[in-house]
Design an enzyme around this catalytic site. Sequence first.
Site, PDB file in Angstrom:
ATOM      1  N   HIS A   1       0.821  -1.216   0.000  1.00 42.93           N
ATOM      2  CA  HIS A   1       0.000   0.000   0.000  1.00 42.93           C
ATOM      3  C   HIS A   1       0.858   1.271   0.000  1.00 42.93           C
ATOM      4  O   HIS A   1       0.707   2.113  -0.892  1.00 42.93           O
ATOM      5  CB  HIS A   1      -0.981  -0.035   1.182  1.00 42.93           C
ATOM      6  CG  HIS A   1      -1.653   1.263   1.451  1.00 42.93           C
ATOM      7  ND1 HIS A   1      -2.515   1.866   0.559  1.00 42.93           N
ATOM      8  CD2 HIS A   1      -1.570   2.102   2.520  1.00 42.93           C
ATOM      9  CE1 HIS A   1      -2.943   3.009   1.068  1.00 42.93           C
ATOM     10  NE2 HIS A   1      -2.385   3.184   2.252  1.00 42.93           N
TER      11      HIS A   1
ATOM     12  N   HIS B   1       3.771   6.827   5.468  1.00 51.20           N
ATOM     13  CA  HIS B   1       2.590   7.561   5.934  1.00 51.20           C
ATOM     14  C   HIS B   1       1.758   6.830   6.985  1.00 51.20           C
ATOM     15  O   HIS B   1       1.072   7.465   7.770  1.00 51.20           O
ATOM     16  CB  HIS B   1       1.715   8.010   4.761  1.00 51.20           C
ATOM     17  CG  HIS B   1       0.826   6.941   4.201  1.00 51.20           C
ATOM     18  ND1 HIS B   1       1.225   6.091   3.209  1.00 51.20           N
ATOM     19  CD2 HIS B   1      -0.447   6.588   4.504  1.00 51.20           C
ATOM     20  CE1 HIS B   1       0.236   5.260   2.916  1.00 51.20           C
ATOM     21  NE2 HIS B   1      -0.793   5.539   3.684  1.00 51.20           N
TER      22      HIS B   1
ATOM     23  N   GLU C   1       0.902   5.814  12.763  1.00 50.46           N
ATOM     24  CA  GLU C   1      -0.420   5.408  13.213  1.00 50.46           C
ATOM     25  C   GLU C   1      -0.481   3.908  13.497  1.00 50.46           C
ATOM     26  O   GLU C   1      -1.004   3.484  14.514  1.00 50.46           O
ATOM     27  CB  GLU C   1      -1.432   5.786  12.110  1.00 50.46           C
ATOM     28  CG  GLU C   1      -2.865   5.488  12.446  1.00 50.46           C
ATOM     29  CD  GLU C   1      -3.468   6.534  13.362  1.00 50.46           C
ATOM     30  OE1 GLU C   1      -2.720   7.404  13.841  1.00 50.46           O
ATOM     31  OE2 GLU C   1      -4.674   6.453  13.604  1.00 50.46           O
ATOM     32  N   ASP C   2       0.072   3.108  12.588  1.00 55.06           N
ATOM     33  CA  ASP C   2      -0.137   1.663  12.664  1.00 55.06           C
ATOM     34  C   ASP C   2       0.997   0.901  13.323  1.00 55.06           C
ATOM     35  O   ASP C   2       0.814  -0.232  13.748  1.00 55.06           O
ATOM     36  CB  ASP C   2      -0.352   1.083  11.250  1.00 55.06           C
ATOM     37  CG  ASP C   2      -1.626   1.616  10.619  1.00 55.06           C
ATOM     38  OD1 ASP C   2      -2.457   2.166  11.371  1.00 55.06           O
ATOM     39  OD2 ASP C   2      -1.777   1.487   9.404  1.00 55.06           O
TER      40      ASP C   2
ATOM     41  N   ASP D   1      -3.210   8.318  -1.231  1.00 54.85           N
ATOM     42  CA  ASP D   1      -3.574   7.280  -0.260  1.00 54.85           C
ATOM     43  C   ASP D   1      -5.032   6.878  -0.462  1.00 54.85           C
ATOM     44  O   ASP D   1      -5.375   5.698  -0.591  1.00 54.85           O
ATOM     45  CB  ASP D   1      -3.350   7.868   1.150  1.00 54.85           C
ATOM     46  CG  ASP D   1      -3.741   6.915   2.262  1.00 54.85           C
ATOM     47  OD1 ASP D   1      -3.527   5.704   2.114  1.00 54.85           O
ATOM     48  OD2 ASP D   1      -4.252   7.405   3.290  1.00 54.85           O
TER      49      ASP D   1
ATOM     50  N   ASP E   1     -25.611  11.355 -25.562  1.00 51.48           N
ATOM     51  CA  ASP E   1     -25.515  11.536 -27.004  1.00 51.48           C
ATOM     52  C   ASP E   1     -24.691  12.773 -27.341  1.00 51.48           C
ATOM     53  O   ASP E   1     -24.984  13.514 -28.262  1.00 51.48           O
ATOM     54  CB  ASP E   1     -26.911  11.620 -27.642  1.00 51.48           C
ATOM     55  CG  ASP E   1     -26.916  10.881 -28.980  1.00 51.48           C
ATOM     56  OD1 ASP E   1     -26.018  10.049 -29.181  1.00 51.48           O
ATOM     57  OD2 ASP E   1     -27.808  11.163 -29.799  1.00 51.48           O
TER      58      ASP E   1
HETATM   59 MN    MN Z   1      -2.747   4.646   3.942  1.00 46.70          MN
END
Ligand code: MN
Length: 742
Positions: free
Chosen positions: A65, A89, A93-94, A156, A276
């Site tokens: 990712h 990034h 956070e993770d 992201d 159209d």
């Molecule tokens: Mn992300």
Amino acid sequence: MGKPSSNLASAADASVALASGFKGLTAKLDYLSESEVAQVRQAYRFADEAHLGQLRSSGDPYITHPIAVASQCAEWKLDAQALMAALLHDAMEDCGVTKVELIEHFGSPVAELVDGLTKLDKLSFNTREENQAESFRKMLLAMARDVRVILIKLADRTHNMRTMGDMPRAKWGRIAQETLDIYSPIAHRLGLNQTYRELQDLSFRHLLPWRYGVLSKAVEKARSRRRDLLKKVKTELEATFAAHGMPVRIAGREKSLYSIYRKMHDKHLSFAQVTDVYGFRVLVPETTDCYTALGLLHQLYKPVPGRFKDHIAIAKVNGYQSLHTTLVGPAGINVEFQMRTESMHLVAESGVAAHWLYKVNANQEHANDRLGTQWLQSLLDIQDETRDAAEFWENVKVDLFPDAVYVFTPKTQIMALPRGATVVDFAYAIHSNVGDRTMAARINGEQVPLRTELKNGDVVEVVTAPSATPNPAWLSFVRTGRARSKIRHHLKTMQLTESEELGHKLLAQALRAEGIESFPDAVAHATTWDKLLRFTGSKNRQELLTDIGLGKRIANIVAKRLVLLLGDAGQRPDALLLTRERFGPGNGHGMGSIALDGSENASVKFALCCRPIPGDPILGYLGRGEGLVVHTAQCPVAARLQYKDGERFMGVEWSDEPTRAFEVDLAITVSNGKGVMAKVAAALAAAEADIVHIDMVADSAQDVKELHFVVAVRDRAHLDAVLAKLQRSPVVTRAQRSKKAG
Ligand code: MN
């Protein structure tokens, strides 16, 4: 979003996938220097290690990712710092990586970018109101102090939307709606049209899968039906431009499915009416070629009147430039055309990102092409002067939105206020009743002073009390005109009410001095009041009483007139009362005296020259327009006024129960030494006198010095106790109430 699942990947599988993933990214980095590529690689290794063992919903290693996000950023030709931040990034956070670690490894610019992205992730938008979405978008933009943060965030979101099929269906709705409400409009506003269309279509597809399916099939069918026709148009165009020796690039232009859907939905059009319409884009070398191409096209097909638009001379706000026209093509179908140069195309598709794209391409073929619009031109000027992304963003921001700050109410409503706005501005923005009753405030759960300036994303909570009133000091820090005028209005009304009450008191006392005991009722004596008002020229009773309270009218003159009018109506003065009031003991002022208890606020002032306290003999001076000013009977200032302006003096006396403490000046002579001030303060505290103000007369030559204090006391008796306490202190040589020279 982007939370990794907790399964462990097989380490061997993962490393194979990673290597190929990162190789794909490095292939796009040919615009960076070797050392920059090395830095990006370092960020990749760090992120890879941090995310090790984490998986995407698809089962892929999580690192795929960040690589995909960085690849998108590389397509926009963002700089090495941005690519590093893209790779890192989700690390804070993770993976629990700290900002300090990021600074150590990659320097603070990269760490700031990652930190900015992490902060944006913490905001979640969950209201469906249109104007709230707009505010939320602006807040996001304002919070990102660097445009690269927004671009990485869009990359992201784009990758997460592309891989949404791997996520549980239950999450689709919320994320797709948020993308549609917040992120795709931001992409549009920044001119990233390609991303804008992609985010819209991906959201549409996951929000309304069935409609998306039906519509995409229908569009496919319609296109194949017209394929020959469009081929014919393209051939004719190519032949025409070739004959005139103009090198052009012609591309068919397809509407996004979502825009077709919206048009049908909003304007109640049939599928055929919306689809159209066919579009071509003609890319030419120079700006003048756009107009030449337009001329050639108008010779080839008949133009539809009123459809020509010159967005080159007048660019759209997001920097978009093109010529637009609609022509009647073969078989009578309408064909839309856009003429633009390659660099206009770059801006049209990539917007803000063109800043970096242009930097890369500038050395090549289109170096001299003028990007025309003020917006882009200014971007390029900035680029010439500085390569600092933060400064670049500041300049872009000025054009994008006003100087505003966006904050939340505790109910997650978003409020927009001018930058520099304080808690009090916020309270008045909610409602003037809230502002007027503001007592305290909390920002993000913490108690703060009312003058605190608000920051983007703050959650602001105002604590009100029914008895609270606006403080005149607020006027010194409020930022909004609304708060300012509401505070002024409230203070004025407050003062007028008090002045009216005082006027009532004064007039009642003056009437007693004329022998009238009961104040004439407004209803029972309506005619008398009407006549009185005509005499004074006042609008109404309230205004007359207020004027008396403010000292604009003299109570005993009004009272004398009122007595006459009451006499006409048959009410005679009480002779006994009259005698007692006029000739009674201690009453040489021609009218009764009024009792003061300290609760009079704005309408009664205690003179600063003598600072009267309960127990002092006092005089009242009805100043012109300033209400009643109370002096001590011995005050030299009052003596002078009495000589000049005697009829404005009236009897006042202390009420038996004062409601507050009064300030008094003290002069204290102390021996010069360490800790003297503390000892004096301790003595005052022991005597229960609050210190309001301290002044020191610096005289280092002497061994003694004089201190000036303003302290609050209840009355004369209290003052005596305070002075006695001070005298007993070893450091004090003398303590007395000071009489300022008037
Ligand atoms: Mn992300």
